[in-house]
Motif scaffolding. Structure first.
Motif, short mmCIF file in Angstrom:
data_model
loop_
_atom_site.label_atom_id
_atom_site.label_comp_id
_atom_site.label_asym_id
_atom_site.label_seq_id
_atom_site.Cartn_x
_atom_site.Cartn_y
_atom_site.Cartn_z
N GLN A 84 -76.09 15.09 39.19
CA GLN A 84 -75.81 14.94 40.62
C GLN A 84 -74.96 13.70 40.84
O GLN A 84 -75.26 12.63 40.30
CB GLN A 84 -77.12 14.84 41.41
N GLU A 85 -73.86 13.83 41.61
CA GLU A 85 -73.02 12.71 41.99
C GLU A 85 -72.93 12.70 43.52
O GLU A 85 -72.27 13.54 44.11
CB GLU A 85 -71.61 12.83 41.39
N ALA A 86 -73.67 11.74 44.13
CA ALA A 86 -73.74 11.67 45.60
C ALA A 86 -74.29 12.99 46.13
O ALA A 86 -75.38 13.40 45.73
CB ALA A 86 -72.38 11.32 46.20
N ASP A 87 -73.55 13.68 46.97
CA ASP A 87 -74.00 14.96 47.51
C ASP A 87 -73.32 16.13 46.82
O ASP A 87 -73.19 17.20 47.38
CB ASP A 87 -73.75 15.01 49.01
N GLN A 88 -72.89 15.92 45.56
CA GLN A 88 -72.19 16.97 44.82
C GLN A 88 -72.93 17.29 43.52
O GLN A 88 -73.67 16.46 42.96
CB GLN A 88 -70.75 16.54 44.48
N LEU A 89 -72.70 18.52 43.05
CA LEU A 89 -73.22 18.99 41.77
C LEU A 89 -72.06 19.00 40.78
O LEU A 89 -71.04 19.66 41.03
CB LEU A 89 -73.82 20.39 41.90
N TRP A 90 -72.23 18.27 39.65
CA TRP A 90 -71.17 18.20 38.64
C TRP A 90 -71.64 18.89 37.37
O TRP A 90 -72.70 18.54 36.82
CB TRP A 90 -70.81 16.75 38.33
N VAL A 91 -70.89 19.89 36.94
CA VAL A 91 -71.12 20.55 35.66
C VAL A 91 -69.92 20.21 34.78
O VAL A 91 -68.79 20.57 35.11
CB VAL A 91 -71.27 22.07 35.82
N GLN A 92 -70.19 19.56 33.63
CA GLN A 92 -69.10 19.05 32.80
C GLN A 92 -69.15 19.65 31.40
O GLN A 92 -70.21 19.67 30.77
CB GLN A 92 -69.18 17.52 32.72
N VAL A 93 -68.01 20.18 30.95
CA VAL A 93 -67.87 20.74 29.61
C VAL A 93 -66.87 19.87 28.86
O VAL A 93 -65.70 19.79 29.25
CB VAL A 93 -67.39 22.20 29.66
N THR A 94 -67.33 19.24 27.77
CA THR A 94 -66.49 18.30 27.02
C THR A 94 -66.42 18.73 25.57
O THR A 94 -67.44 19.12 24.97
CB THR A 94 -67.07 16.88 27.11
N ASP A 95 -65.22 18.69 24.98
CA ASP A 95 -65.06 18.96 23.55
C ASP A 95 -64.28 17.82 22.93
O ASP A 95 -63.60 17.05 23.61
CB ASP A 95 -64.33 20.30 23.34
N ASN A 96 -64.42 17.70 21.61
CA ASN A 96 -63.69 16.67 20.86
C ASN A 96 -62.56 17.30 20.06
O ASN A 96 -62.32 16.93 18.91
CB ASN A 96 -64.64 15.88 19.97
N GLY A 97 -61.86 18.23 20.68
CA GLY A 97 -60.81 18.98 19.99
C GLY A 97 -59.45 18.30 20.04
O GLY A 97 -59.34 17.07 20.12
N VAL A 98 -58.41 19.14 20.04
CA VAL A 98 -57.03 18.64 19.88
C VAL A 98 -56.51 17.99 21.15
O VAL A 98 -55.54 17.23 21.11
CB VAL A 98 -56.09 19.79 19.47
N GLY A 99 -57.09 18.28 22.32
CA GLY A 99 -56.59 17.71 23.57
C GLY A 99 -55.41 18.49 24.13
O GLY A 99 -54.92 19.44 23.52
N ILE A 100 -54.95 18.05 25.28
CA ILE A 100 -53.86 18.71 26.00
C ILE A 100 -52.77 17.69 26.29
O ILE A 100 -53.06 16.55 26.68
CB ILE A 100 -54.36 19.35 27.31
N ALA A 101 -51.53 18.11 26.11
CA ALA A 101 -50.40 17.22 26.39
C ALA A 101 -50.39 16.84 27.86
O ALA A 101 -50.68 17.68 28.72
CB ALA A 101 -49.08 17.89 26.01
N PRO A 102 -50.03 15.58 28.21
CA PRO A 102 -50.02 15.17 29.62
C PRO A 102 -49.12 16.03 30.49
O PRO A 102 -49.43 16.26 31.66
CB PRO A 102 -49.51 13.72 29.56
N ALA A 103 -48.02 16.52 29.94
CA ALA A 103 -47.10 17.34 30.74
C ALA A 103 -47.71 18.69 31.10
O ALA A 103 -47.30 19.32 32.08
CB ALA A 103 -45.78 17.54 30.00
N GLN A 104 -48.69 19.16 30.32
CA GLN A 104 -49.29 20.47 30.56
C GLN A 104 -50.46 20.41 31.53
O GLN A 104 -50.83 21.43 32.12
CB GLN A 104 -49.78 21.07 29.23
N LEU A 105 -51.07 19.23 31.70
CA LEU A 105 -52.26 19.12 32.54
C LEU A 105 -52.04 19.61 33.97
O LEU A 105 -52.85 20.38 34.50
CB LEU A 105 -52.76 17.67 32.54
N PRO A 106 -50.95 19.17 34.65
CA PRO A 106 -50.78 19.63 36.04
C PRO A 106 -50.56 21.13 36.18
O PRO A 106 -50.70 21.68 37.27
CB PRO A 106 -49.54 18.85 36.52
N LEU A 107 -50.19 21.81 35.07
CA LEU A 107 -49.86 23.23 35.14
C LEU A 107 -51.07 24.13 34.94
O LEU A 107 -50.99 25.34 35.22
CB LEU A 107 -48.80 23.57 34.10
N LEU A 108 -52.19 23.58 34.45
CA LEU A 108 -53.32 24.42 34.08
C LEU A 108 -53.95 25.12 35.28
O LEU A 108 -54.47 26.24 35.15
CB LEU A 108 -54.39 23.58 33.36
N LEU A 109 -53.90 24.48 36.44
CA LEU A 109 -54.50 25.07 37.63
C LEU A 109 -53.46 25.58 38.61
O LEU A 109 -53.78 25.90 39.76
CB LEU A 109 -55.39 24.04 38.35
#
Length: 560
Positions: free
Chosen positions: A471-496
């Motif tokens: 719980q963060e303040a009045d929000q519910l946070w579900v977090q999925v984290t991996d230690n894989g290869v990562g994503i290039a910074p240029a691709q991050l804005p395009l994922l959504l």
């Protein structure tokens, strides 16, 4: 159908009606304008003349006052007067020289510097000082100006003028020079002195006369017939001179508003006639075009009729509005038909899903029983996890669910992935108080699937996925984290965005925003070579536990 002569008759009626209304109004306004304009012209003329005369008079008075101040400063100066007295009594010639050097000359220099219009300062005396300076003259010199001999012992400033110069002259007071008779005279350039009376415009002219009526200054246009109206004589300070003024007689003439009003009436009538004819034709054409388009749509609704026009008047706006309304009606009709189709399709899909889900669960239960009977626990475990996965995925066809069901779904999915691959580790940090929080169905599985397929490599020995719920303040946070290869910074804005290669993450983000609002959704953080973390942010809505123990699904009817 309106015949041409009938249309012309209609136009004539409109014209006559407008004529009957406009002409009296124009005549009335013209008459009012004539009266008011005449009064305003007289008032403006008087104000203008008064300002011009006052301005010129003040400037001339200022010049006279300045000159008289200079004469008084010189004639009442004891040091200067003593210069003439010392020579009269022959007490000390050297003392007179010192007085000239130390008092007379410096005083004159300062006054000439402060008054650039002052050309000369001259003295006329009967003492022996005459001739010691070029500007000190004897009273008996025959070359003196004629008015010098006539001045006598007058201690009041006197003003004289000739064709080139203006003079201000007065005698030293007896209290200053009791033993001599001495005069001081200032000389000004005549054109420069009277320059304020020379107006560039041709509406006002001046003349200046002395007490004897002799003209000292006059404008070259004084005798012109154009300047017939004059004003009273005005005294210029203490000079004894009088200022007279004449102005252009046209300023007093009546204006010609009545004549221009008649011309304006005629022009207005012609314009009314032309504009009435033009607008009548334009209005008729616009109405006929709009009427024809509407009749085409009524005759054949499927026909593509354009109402769009570039005209910016009321009819253009009306045509564009009608076109927009027709397009909207067509769109609503299409939407209604599509909604009906989707409604029927949904009923069919619900029926099929019900049949398929029952058939699938019964089949999986039979396989699980057979696996346990045959002593194969791995197959039994895989079948049970598969049954859990499909049960939580299908969720009875509902979009809303509880976080507990989503956690069961993802645990079953990961267990099946470990059975198939066994190439990564998984760990959980889940606050059990949040399991009854409201969520949407199938929101974690696409994120975990994306992490397994794109983030982790089989050759990476310590590959791991970490799932946390907090719980963060009045929000519910579900977090999925991996230690894989990562994503290039240029691709991050395009994922959504729409440019994303796949639809999994974007679909989850859009569904969350649809049901809970734009403040919620997915947040993606990643670093090449380190890993990726995807956070699901939802409003924290805890459902009270039901008494009958059922907590299968939770409906979400509309977005917030």
């Amino acid at each position: 159908m309106i015949r041409p002569w009938q249309r012309w008759s209609l136009w004539v009626k409109i014209f006559v009606s407008m004529l009957a209304v406009s002409v009296p109004v124009i005549l009335l306004l013209g008459t009012i304008s004539f009266v008011q304009g005449h009064e305003m012209d007289k008032e403006t003329t008087q104000t203008y003349l008064k300002n011009e005369v006052d301005s010129s008079l003040e400037i001339m008075k200022g010049k006279a006052t300045t000159a008289e101040g200079i004469i008084n400063a010189l004639s009442f100066n004891n040091a200067i007067g003593n210069t003439f007295e010392s020579q009269a009594t022959q007490r000390d010639i050297y003392a007179a020289y010192l007085n000239f050097r130390d008092y007379v000359d410096p005083t004159q220099k300062v006054l000439m510097t402060l008054n650039p219009n002052l050309q000369r300062i001259d003295y006329y005396t009967d003492s022996q000082v005459a001739g010691m300076r070029e500007n000190v003259h004897s009273l008996q010199d025959k070359t003196n100006p004629p008015f010098v001999a006539k001045l006598g012992y007058s201690e009041n400033p006197q003003w004289f003028a000739d064709s080139d110069h203006v003079y201000a002259i007065r005698a030293f007071p007896i209290s200053i020079t009791p033993e001599t008779h001495t005069l001081v005279m200032l000389t000004y350039d005549r054109p420069t002195f009277f320059a304020p009376l020379v107006k560039k415009n041709a509406m006002l002219i001046f003349t200046v006369t002395n007490a004897a009526g002799q003209t000292i200054f006059t404008d070259k246009r004084w005798n012109s017939r154009q300047f017939t109206a004059g004003g009273p004589a005005i005294r210029i300070g203490t000079t004894g001179w009088q200022l007279r003024m004449q102005y252009d007689g046209a300023l007093d003439r009546d204006n010609r508003i009545v004549s221009w009003t008649i011309i304006g009436v005629i022009i207005s009538l012609v314009l009314i006639m032309l504009l009435t004819r033009y607008f009548t034709n334009m209005i008729s054409a616009n109405f006929r075009r709009l009427k024809g388009n509407i009749q085409q749509v009524i005759a054949d609704p499927a026909q593509d009729v354009s109402f769009t026009t570039n005209e910016q008047d009321e009819f253009g706006q009306l045509s564009n509005s009608v076109g927009a309304m027709v397009d909207q009606l067509k769109a609503l009709n299409d939407q209604a038909m599509q909604a009906e189709i989707e409604k029927q399709s949904s009923k069919y899909d619900a029926l099929v899903n019900q049949i398929n889900s029952h058939f699938l669960y019964n089949t999986l239960s039979m396989i699980d029983w057979q696996a346990r009977q045959s002593g194969n626990p791995v197959i039994s475990m895989a079948v049970r996890e598969l049954s859990t996965f499909y049960r939580t995925t299908l969720n009875h066809g509902h979009s809303g669910t509880l976080l507990k069901n989503e956690i069961d779904n993802i645990k079953a999915y990961i267990t099946l992935q470990l059975v198939l691959h066994d190439t990564f580790q998984v760990s959980y940090d889940i606050d059990p108080r949040l399991l009854r929080a409201k969520a949407i169905n199938l929101m974690i599985q696409p994120i975990v699937e994306n992490a397994i397929e794109h983030g982790l490599h089989e050759e990476k020995a310590d590959a791991e996925i970490f799932i946390s719920v907090r719980q963060e303040a009045d929000q519910l946070w579900v977090q999925v984290t991996d230690n894989g290869v990562g994503i290039a910074p240029a691709q991050l804005p395009l994922l959504l965005s729409r440019e994303a290669a796949g639809y999994g993450l974007r679909n989850v983000d859009q569904r969350i925003k649809f049901y809970f609002g734009p403040a919620y959704g997915l947040t993606i953080d990643s670093q090449l070579g380190v890993g990726t973390s995807v956070t699901i942010k939802l409003p924290l809505l805890i459902e009270e536990e039901k008494t009958n123990g059922s907590a299968g699904h939770e409906s979400i009817d509309a977005p917030h």
